[in-house]
Motif scaffolding. Sequence first.
Motif, PDB file in Angstrom:
ATOM      1  N   LEU A  62      -9.211  -8.164  -5.455  1.00 13.48           N
ATOM      2  CA  LEU A  62     -10.565  -8.274  -5.986  1.00 13.48           C
ATOM      3  C   LEU A  62     -10.716  -7.700  -7.391  1.00 13.48           C
ATOM      4  CD1 LEU A  62     -12.685  -7.444  -2.811  1.00 13.48           C
ATOM      5  CD2 LEU A  62     -12.275  -9.684  -3.859  1.00 13.48           C
ATOM      6  N   ASN A  63      -9.696  -7.035  -7.893  1.00 13.89           N
ATOM      7  CA  ASN A  63      -9.767  -6.471  -9.239  1.00 13.89           C
ATOM      8  C   ASN A  63      -9.690  -7.612 -10.259  1.00 13.89           C
ATOM      9  OD1 ASN A  63      -8.481  -5.393 -11.818  1.00 13.89           O
ATOM     10  ND2 ASN A  63      -9.041  -3.504 -10.744  1.00 13.89           N
ATOM     11  N   ASP A  64     -10.664  -7.651 -11.171  1.00 10.64           N
ATOM     12  CA  ASP A  64     -10.752  -8.744 -12.146  1.00 10.64           C
ATOM     13  C   ASP A  64      -9.533  -8.828 -13.065  1.00 10.64           C
ATOM     14  OD1 ASP A  64     -13.201  -9.505 -11.141  1.00 10.64           O
ATOM     15  OD2 ASP A  64     -14.352  -8.357 -12.612  1.00 10.64           O
ATOM     16  N   LYS A  65      -9.066  -7.701 -13.555  1.00  7.10           N
ATOM     17  CA  LYS A  65      -7.921  -7.698 -14.481  1.00  7.10           C
ATOM     18  C   LYS A  65      -6.652  -8.179 -13.777  1.00  7.10           C
ATOM     19  CE  LYS A  65     -10.138  -5.735 -17.917  1.00  7.10           C
ATOM     20  NZ  LYS A  65     -10.589  -6.465 -19.048  1.00  7.10           N
TER      21      LYS A  65
ATOM     22  N   GLN B 248      -4.445   0.031 -12.943  1.00 11.44           N
ATOM     23  CA  GLN B 248      -3.170   0.730 -12.806  1.00 11.44           C
ATOM     24  C   GLN B 248      -3.179   1.666 -11.604  1.00 11.44           C
ATOM     25  OE1 GLN B 248      -0.303   0.080 -14.462  1.00 11.44           O
ATOM     26  NE2 GLN B 248      -1.542  -1.611 -15.216  1.00 11.44           N
ATOM     27  N   GLU B 249      -4.325   2.296 -11.347  1.00 11.48           N
ATOM     28  CA  GLU B 249      -4.440   3.193 -10.201  1.00 11.48           C
ATOM     29  C   GLU B 249      -4.360   2.400  -8.903  1.00 11.48           C
ATOM     30  OE1 GLU B 249      -6.170   5.253  -6.956  1.00 11.48           O
ATOM     31  OE2 GLU B 249      -7.316   3.715  -7.987  1.00 11.48           O
ATOM     32  N   VAL B 250      -4.997   1.236  -8.857  1.00 12.15           N
ATOM     33  CA  VAL B 250      -4.944   0.383  -7.668  1.00 12.15           C
ATOM     34  C   VAL B 250      -3.507  -0.093  -7.438  1.00 12.15           C
ATOM     35  CG1 VAL B 250      -5.696  -1.821  -6.684  1.00 12.15           C
ATOM     36  CG2 VAL B 250      -7.344  -0.358  -7.838  1.00 12.15           C
ATOM     37  N   ILE B 251      -2.837  -0.499  -8.488  1.00  8.97           N
ATOM     38  CA  ILE B 251      -1.440  -0.946  -8.374  1.00  8.97           C
ATOM     39  C   ILE B 251      -0.560   0.188  -7.872  1.00  8.97           C
ATOM     40  CG2 ILE B 251       0.583  -1.717  -9.686  1.00  8.97           C
ATOM     41  CD1 ILE B 251      -1.410  -3.294 -11.473  1.00  8.97           C
ATOM     42  N   SER B 252      -0.760   1.370  -8.396  1.00 10.65           N
ATOM     43  CA  SER B 252       0.020   2.538  -7.971  1.00 10.65           C
ATOM     44  C   SER B 252      -0.195   2.827  -6.478  1.00 10.65           C
ATOM     45  CB  SER B 252      -0.367   3.747  -8.815  1.00 10.65           C
ATOM     46  OG  SER B 252       0.305   4.885  -8.378  1.00 10.65           O
TER      47      SER B 252
ATOM     48  N   MET C 258      -3.200  -0.673   4.476  1.00 10.88           N
ATOM     49  CA  MET C 258      -2.517  -1.671   3.650  1.00 10.88           C
ATOM     50  C   MET C 258      -3.438  -2.853   3.370  1.00 10.88           C
ATOM     51  SD  MET C 258       0.175  -2.409   2.048  1.00 10.88           S
ATOM     52  CE  MET C 258       1.186  -3.727   1.464  1.00 10.88           C
ATOM     53  N   SER C 259      -4.157  -3.304   4.374  1.00 12.34           N
ATOM     54  CA  SER C 259      -5.096  -4.412   4.183  1.00 12.34           C
ATOM     55  C   SER C 259      -6.197  -4.047   3.199  1.00 12.34           C
ATOM     56  CB  SER C 259      -5.725  -4.813   5.520  1.00 12.34           C
ATOM     57  OG  SER C 259      -4.758  -5.325   6.383  1.00 12.34           O
ATOM     58  N   GLU C 260      -6.693  -2.822   3.282  1.00 11.53           N
ATOM     59  CA  GLU C 260      -7.762  -2.382   2.385  1.00 11.53           C
ATOM     60  C   GLU C 260      -7.280  -2.322   0.933  1.00 11.53           C
ATOM     61  OE1 GLU C 260      -8.928   1.349   4.098  1.00 11.53           O
ATOM     62  OE2 GLU C 260     -10.044   0.391   5.733  1.00 11.53           O
ATOM     63  N   VAL C 261      -6.091  -1.756   0.727  1.00 12.39           N
ATOM     64  CA  VAL C 261      -5.562  -1.647  -0.632  1.00 12.39           C
ATOM     65  C   VAL C 261      -5.231  -3.030  -1.183  1.00 12.39           C
ATOM     66  CG1 VAL C 261      -3.636  -0.768  -2.013  1.00 12.39           C
ATOM     67  CG2 VAL C 261      -4.706   0.699  -0.322  1.00 12.39           C
ATOM     68  N   LYS C 262      -4.682  -3.890  -0.334  1.00  6.70           N
ATOM     69  CA  LYS C 262      -4.343  -5.244  -0.771  1.00  6.70           C
ATOM     70  C   LYS C 262      -5.610  -6.009  -1.167  1.00  6.70           C
ATOM     71  CE  LYS C 262      -1.603  -9.199   0.630  1.00  6.70           C
ATOM     72  NZ  LYS C 262      -0.805  -9.806   1.698  1.00  6.70           N
ATOM     73  N   ARG C 263      -6.669  -5.849  -0.400  1.00 10.02           N
ATOM     74  CA  ARG C 263      -7.937  -6.514  -0.728  1.00 10.02           C
ATOM     75  C   ARG C 263      -8.485  -5.985  -2.047  1.00 10.02           C
ATOM     76  NH1 ARG C 263     -11.748  -9.777   0.561  1.00 10.02           N
ATOM     77  NH2 ARG C 263     -13.960  -9.263   0.637  1.00 10.02           N
ATOM     78  N   GLU C 264      -8.418  -4.677  -2.239  1.00  9.93           N
ATOM     79  CA  GLU C 264      -8.872  -4.079  -3.492  1.00  9.93           C
ATOM     80  C   GLU C 264      -8.062  -4.617  -4.670  1.00  9.93           C
ATOM     81  OE1 GLU C 264      -9.652   0.404  -5.302  1.00  9.93           O
ATOM     82  OE2 GLU C 264      -9.011   0.167  -3.220  1.00  9.93           O
ATOM     83  N   LEU C 265      -6.779  -4.776  -4.452  1.00 12.00           N
ATOM     84  CA  LEU C 265      -5.890  -5.327  -5.483  1.00 12.00           C
ATOM     85  C   LEU C 265      -6.304  -6.753  -5.834  1.00 12.00           C
ATOM     86  CD1 LEU C 265      -3.055  -4.446  -6.819  1.00 12.00           C
ATOM     87  CD2 LEU C 265      -2.068  -5.971  -5.127  1.00 12.00           C
TER      88      LEU C 265
ATOM     89  N   VAL D 187       1.598   0.171  -4.398  1.00 10.15           N
ATOM     90  CA  VAL D 187       3.052   0.371  -4.331  1.00 10.15           C
ATOM     91  C   VAL D 187       3.396   1.479  -3.335  1.00 10.15           C
ATOM     92  CG1 VAL D 187       5.069   1.118  -5.658  1.00 10.15           C
ATOM     93  CG2 VAL D 187       3.500  -0.558  -6.631  1.00 10.15           C
ATOM     94  N   LYS D 188       2.641   2.572  -3.389  1.00  6.77           N
ATOM     95  CA  LYS D 188       2.885   3.673  -2.440  1.00  6.77           C
ATOM     96  C   LYS D 188       2.621   3.230  -1.007  1.00  6.77           C
ATOM     97  CE  LYS D 188       1.865   7.312  -5.743  1.00  6.77           C
ATOM     98  NZ  LYS D 188       0.864   8.271  -6.209  1.00  6.77           N
ATOM     99  N   MET D 189       1.522   2.499  -0.820  1.00  3.37           N
ATOM    100  CA  MET D 189       1.183   2.031   0.519  1.00  3.37           C
ATOM    101  C   MET D 189       2.192   1.002   1.006  1.00  3.37           C
ATOM    102  SD  MET D 189      -0.554   2.181   3.222  1.00  3.37           S
ATOM    103  CE  MET D 189      -1.731   3.397   2.708  1.00  3.37           C
ATOM    104  N   LYS D 190       2.712   0.188   0.110  1.00  4.86           N
ATOM    105  CA  LYS D 190       3.710  -0.811   0.479  1.00  4.86           C
ATOM    106  C   LYS D 190       4.975  -0.122   1.006  1.00  4.86           C
ATOM    107  CE  LYS D 190       6.413  -4.539  -1.476  1.00  4.86           C
ATOM    108  NZ  LYS D 190       7.479  -4.333  -2.421  1.00  4.86           N
TER     109      LYS D 190
END
Length: 148
Positions: free
Chosen positions: A86-89, A44-48, A77-84, A51-54
């Motif tokens: 790579l998240n298993d859930k 949820q924190e990664v998604i949040s 943006m690329s870093e957050v998108k990659r983290e998004l 969204v802010k970075m988007k």
Amino acid sequence: MYATLETLQLMTDAEDIAKMIITSELAAEYRRTHKELQQDLVAQEVISRFVKMKDKYEEVQRFGKYHPDYKETRKQMSEVKRELQLNDKISAFRKAEDDIQLLLDEISWTIAQSVSPSIKVPSSNPFFATSGGCGGCSTGGTCGCRTK
């Protein structure tokens, strides 16, 4: 529209198909992964953050490379998108979402083709664009997408 026996039978059949979809393993997997995603605080924190970075990225994109934060925002943006990604859930939910969407696309296509091969079914799946009809471009095949 007048209710005829044929119309009532079609409505009953449609409800039966909907019940089968709702009780399918794909739908159960979708609901399970959605629930897990909602309960995972890290996801949820990664998604949040995404969204802010988007929002920030879209603001910067309005001015393109002339915006003072253009390069830094693109990098973030690329870093957050990659983290998004790579998240298993999140990836499990996206796979379940894609699987249920494919099922719905296949059902729509099958029903449309049983009525007439010229019926267009909107779909983002390239399989339906090359399976004997137009992929939903609404031009009747004049764009060249028709494979026949």
